[in-house]
Design a protein around this motif. Structure first.
Motif, PDB file in Angstrom:
ATOM      1  N   PRO A 144      82.765  93.557  45.217  1.00  9.66           N
ATOM      2  CA  PRO A 144      84.106  94.027  45.580  1.00  9.66           C
ATOM      3  C   PRO A 144      84.138  94.932  46.807  1.00  9.66           C
ATOM      4  O   PRO A 144      85.212  95.162  47.368  1.00  9.66           O
ATOM      5  N   ASP A 145      82.981  95.410  47.256  1.00 13.60           N
ATOM      6  CA  ASP A 145      82.943  96.215  48.471  1.00 13.60           C
ATOM      7  C   ASP A 145      83.110  95.375  49.726  1.00 13.60           C
ATOM      8  O   ASP A 145      83.457  95.893  50.787  1.00 13.60           O
ATOM      9  N   VAL A 146      82.874  94.073  49.599  1.00 10.14           N
ATOM     10  CA  VAL A 146      82.943  93.188  50.770  1.00 10.14           C
ATOM     11  C   VAL A 146      84.090  92.182  50.671  1.00 10.14           C
ATOM     12  O   VAL A 146      84.655  91.797  51.685  1.00 10.14           O
TER      13      VAL A 146
ATOM     14  N   ALA B   4      88.879  86.818  50.837  1.00  5.59           N
ATOM     15  CA  ALA B   4      88.824  87.240  52.231  1.00  5.59           C
ATOM     16  C   ALA B   4      87.836  88.394  52.324  1.00  5.59           C
ATOM     17  O   ALA B   4      87.761  89.228  51.413  1.00  5.59           O
ATOM     18  N   PRO B   5      87.073  88.434  53.416  1.00  5.62           N
ATOM     19  CA  PRO B   5      86.167  89.565  53.585  1.00  5.62           C
ATOM     20  C   PRO B   5      86.932  90.824  53.972  1.00  5.62           C
ATOM     21  O   PRO B   5      87.910  90.753  54.716  1.00  5.62           O
TER      22      PRO B   5
ATOM     23  N   VAL C 262      79.874  87.999  57.732  1.00  3.71           N
ATOM     24  CA  VAL C 262      80.276  87.185  56.598  1.00  3.71           C
ATOM     25  C   VAL C 262      81.627  86.537  56.901  1.00  3.71           C
ATOM     26  O   VAL C 262      82.495  87.142  57.529  1.00  3.71           O
ATOM     27  N   GLN C 263      81.752  85.280  56.492  1.00  4.16           N
ATOM     28  CA  GLN C 263      83.000  84.546  56.669  1.00  4.16           C
ATOM     29  C   GLN C 263      83.318  83.752  55.411  1.00  4.16           C
ATOM     30  O   GLN C 263      82.407  83.307  54.711  1.00  4.16           O
ATOM     31  N   VAL C 264      84.608  83.584  55.161  1.00  2.33           N
ATOM     32  CA  VAL C 264      85.067  82.739  54.063  1.00  2.33           C
ATOM     33  C   VAL C 264      85.850  81.595  54.684  1.00  2.33           C
ATOM     34  O   VAL C 264      86.784  81.817  55.459  1.00  2.33           O
ATOM     35  N   ASP C 265      85.465  80.378  54.358  1.00  8.86           N
ATOM     36  CA  ASP C 265      86.152  79.188  54.857  1.00  8.86           C
ATOM     37  C   ASP C 265      87.445  79.002  54.062  1.00  8.86           C
ATOM     38  O   ASP C 265      87.413  78.666  52.877  1.00  8.86           O
TER      39      ASP C 265
END
Length: 62
Positions: free
Chosen positions: A21-23, A33-34, A3-6
């Motif tokens: 909220p676990d990730v 942010a992951p 998983v990524q957040v841009d």
């Protein structure tokens, strides 16, 4: 699955944190942010829900 957040797209709405909220977490700056890069299979449905709920389409899973 990774998983990524841009960072350029995220605006800190926090939907992902509310859904999974676990990730996901919010940084001190207020952006998502992951907490981990590799998502366990049991959390995949919640991550998919967070992806679908992100108003900026900033989350990807690959």
């Amino acid at each position: 699955m990774r998983v990524q957040v841009d960072d350029d797209r995220c605006r800190g709405h926090g939907v992902c944190v509310a859904v999974c909220p676990d990730v996901f977490t919010l940084t001190d700056g207020g952006y998502a942010a992951p907490l981990m890069s590799d998502v366990p299979a049991e959390l995949a449905p919640a991550v998919q829900e967070a992806i679908a709920g992100c108003p900026e389409n900033a989350i990807t899973l690959g």
